[in-house]
Scaffold this motif. Structure first.
Motif, PDB file in Angstrom:
ATOM      1  N   PRO A  61       0.800  -1.227   0.000  1.00 43.23           N
ATOM      2  CA  PRO A  61       0.000   0.000   0.000  1.00 43.23           C
ATOM      3  C   PRO A  61       0.836   1.283   0.000  1.00 43.23           C
ATOM      4  O   PRO A  61       0.360   2.327  -0.460  1.00 43.23           O
ATOM      5  CB  PRO A  61      -0.824  -0.113   1.285  1.00 43.23           C
ATOM      6  N   SER A  62       2.069   1.226   0.491  1.00 40.22           N
ATOM      7  CA  SER A  62       2.879   2.439   0.563  1.00 40.22           C
ATOM      8  C   SER A  62       3.272   2.963  -0.811  1.00 40.22           C
ATOM      9  O   SER A  62       3.695   4.115  -0.943  1.00 40.22           O
ATOM     10  CB  SER A  62       4.136   2.190   1.397  1.00 40.22           C
ATOM     11  N   GLY A  63       3.153   2.125  -1.831  1.00 39.00           N
ATOM     12  CA  GLY A  63       3.442   2.575  -3.181  1.00 39.00           C
ATOM     13  C   GLY A  63       3.265   1.458  -4.186  1.00 39.00           C
ATOM     14  O   GLY A  63       3.933   0.432  -4.099  1.00 39.00           O
ATOM     15  N   PHE A  64       2.322   1.605  -5.099  1.00 37.76           N
ATOM     16  CA  PHE A  64       2.112   0.596  -6.136  1.00 37.76           C
ATOM     17  C   PHE A  64       1.516   1.238  -7.374  1.00 37.76           C
ATOM     18  O   PHE A  64       0.971   2.351  -7.323  1.00 37.76           O
ATOM     19  CB  PHE A  64       1.220  -0.552  -5.638  1.00 37.76           C
ATOM     20  N   ASP A  65       1.653   0.545  -8.495  1.00 39.06           N
ATOM     21  CA  ASP A  65       1.117   1.007  -9.770  1.00 39.06           C
ATOM     22  C   ASP A  65      -0.279   0.417  -9.934  1.00 39.06           C
ATOM     23  O   ASP A  65      -0.428  -0.793 -10.111  1.00 39.06           O
ATOM     24  CB  ASP A  65       2.033   0.569 -10.915  1.00 39.06           C
TER      25      ASP A  65
ATOM     26  N   LEU B  51      -0.005   4.277 -13.242  1.00 43.26           N
ATOM     27  CA  LEU B  51      -0.697   5.156 -12.296  1.00 43.26           C
ATOM     28  C   LEU B  51      -0.165   4.867 -10.891  1.00 43.26           C
ATOM     29  O   LEU B  51      -0.769   4.120 -10.113  1.00 43.26           O
ATOM     30  CB  LEU B  51      -2.210   4.947 -12.369  1.00 43.26           C
ATOM     31  N   PRO B  52       0.990   5.456 -10.531  1.00 50.74           N
ATOM     32  CA  PRO B  52       1.572   5.207  -9.211  1.00 50.74           C
ATOM     33  C   PRO B  52       0.742   5.877  -8.099  1.00 50.74           C
ATOM     34  O   PRO B  52       0.442   7.087  -8.174  1.00 50.74           O
ATOM     35  CB  PRO B  52       2.955   5.851  -9.308  1.00 50.74           C
ATOM     36  N   VAL B  53       0.386   5.100  -7.093  1.00 56.57           N
ATOM     37  CA  VAL B  53      -0.428   5.596  -5.981  1.00 56.57           C
ATOM     38  C   VAL B  53       0.121   5.069  -4.653  1.00 56.57           C
ATOM     39  O   VAL B  53       0.885   4.110  -4.619  1.00 56.57           O
ATOM     40  CB  VAL B  53      -1.914   5.178  -6.124  1.00 56.57           C
ATOM     41  N   ALA B  54      -0.297   5.709  -3.589  1.00 61.22           N
ATOM     42  CA  ALA B  54      -0.052   5.224  -2.243  1.00 61.22           C
ATOM     43  C   ALA B  54      -1.390   5.183  -1.516  1.00 61.22           C
ATOM     44  O   ALA B  54      -2.299   5.982  -1.806  1.00 61.22           O
ATOM     45  CB  ALA B  54       0.925   6.142  -1.491  1.00 61.22           C
TER      46      ALA B  54
END
Length: 419
Positions: free
Chosen positions: A147-151, A412-415
């Motif tokens: 969850p701290s960083g994924f596409d 689409l990189p998100v956290a």
């Protein structure tokens, strides 16, 4: 650099200059700025040249909702068959074999017959029976992310639709990666600007699909199972059945239609929500808005931006003297932002009601997979809001893939913060 690579920009610029002289505006779907954000160009066209003669596209370009809607509904005067358009030598050479046309590129009566048969295999009840399974798939995909960083494209938007359509077609898990590759290469054939290399890759992907499915079709005719291949093999309308070639073409179409466009709905839609956090919070507070949010996301940044038709007879559309054989470009993405139809069209409003978008098309070619796309879009939103108490962008300007027809993100990189 090849001579052709040097000459091509000069030719494009010359054609665009002639456009600007004629109407004061241009339509350049090949520019990087348009690929990233086509909506300012659309607004300029709607305001200053809604009936636009494009030198670059060799076509009439319609950007207002009323005109796009009119042409899409009028299959008697406007054909979806590329063989009935005015194409240059390169485009003519790139036409598929006559026996390789899917339902998407056929007119009545061929289209009518095929649509009636495939409708029997793609019922609304059959699609909605998939909801529990799709929800489980969505949870399993999110179980694998950090969850701290994924596409979000790699984690959800790319795999989920291909898993769903592959399972509906009876494809085992070990073959999904190949299906994703085949689907991506077939989807590129929809783009009018691709070169010989990509066109060759698309043709080879079609051949690979045929080789894969031909023995499966024969097996399902003899011993049906609970998949779409079996349903298509058994479909019958007044004694008429699909030939093997028609079956293979239909499976090619369903793979792309059930995969690429839904991938773009998820990616484009989530980007729109993450850029409008107040609207995302509205959904978190009131999940009953999610179905209307899916419609708004389809309108706001449509997965399919452009469609094409060829005039079957001399006619007039909003004052444009369209002649038989001339090409027509329909800007679906622009029609969905037309202020004559949608109040404050450039504002995302997940509770929007009233006029409907054109993202699934109109008339006889209305998307047969629309119920499945809506279902997957709704489940994605519901599960993301259930699993995460917050989501934020890690890249404020994620790149869009280049394309005139399909609009979708590279990544689409998100956290996120788990709920």
């Amino acid at each position: 650099m090849a001579l052709g690579d040097l000459i091509r920009p000069l030719v494009i610029n010359a054609l665009l200059l002639r456009e600007r002289w004629g109407s004061g505006v241009t339509y350049n779907p090949l520019s990087a700025d348009t690929a990233q954000d086509p909506y300012p160009e659309y607004a300029n066209l709607r305001d200053r040249s809604p009936v636009h003669r494009s030198r670059l596209m060799n076509a009439w370009v319609f950007s207002r909702y009323a005109d796009v809607d009119t042409v899409l509904r009028d299959h008697r005067r406007f054909s979806n068959d590329p063989r009935k358009r005015t194409l240059n030598r390169r485009q003519q050479g790139a036409l598929p074999d006559p026996g390789d046309y899917t339902m998407l590129f056929l007119d009545p009566p061929d289209h009518t017959r095929l649509r009636a048969l495939v409708n029997k295999a793609f019922t609304r009840r059959a699609v909605h029976s998939l909801e529990p399974h799709i929800r489980g798939l969505m949870h399993s995909l999110l179980d694998a992310v950090d969850p701290s960083g994924f596409d979000l494209m790699e984690a959800v938007a790319n795999p989920l639709p291909v898993i769903v359509i592959a399972e509906m077609l009876g494809v085992p898990p070990e073959d999904r990666a190949r299906f994703r590759t085949w689907s991506s290469r077939r989807a590129r054939l929809l783009e009018p600007t691709i070169g010989p290399r990509e066109r060759g890759q698309g043709a080879k992907a079609g051949e690979a699909l045929d080789t894969y499915f031909a023995p499966i079709i024969q097996a399902r005719r003899a011993a049906p199972e609970s998949d779409i291949v079996s349903a298509l093999a058994q479909a019958e309308e007044e004694g008429d059945v699909l030939t093997e070639r028609e079956m293979l073409n239909m499976l090619r179409l369903l793979l792309v239609a059930g995969n690429e466009t839904t991938t773009n709905l998820i990616g484009n839609g989530m980007l729109a929500l993450l850029r409008n956090p107040d609207e995302l919070e509205r959904l978190r507070t009131d999940p009953s808005l999610i179905p209307s949010a899916v419609e708004e996301l389809l309108r706001f940044d449509s997965p399919v931006q452009t469609d094409f038709r060829g005039a079957l007879e001399d006619c007039e559309v909003n004052g444009a003297p369209v002649r038989r054989g001339e090409n027509v470009v329909l800007l679906i993405g622009s029609a969905n932002r037309d202020p004559a139809v949608f109040e404050e069209p450039d504002r995302l409003d997940v509770g929007r009601s009233g006029s409907s978008h054109i993202s699934f098309g109109r008339g006889i070619h209305h998307c047969i997979g629309a119920p499945l796309a809506r279902l997957e879009g709704r489940i994605v939103l519901e599960v993301l809001l259930e699993r995460f108490s917050s989501l934020r962008l890690l890249d404020e300007r994620p790149a869009y893939r280049g394309g005139v027809v399909l609009r979708g993100l590279e990544s689409l990189p998100v956290a996120a913060v788990p709920a």
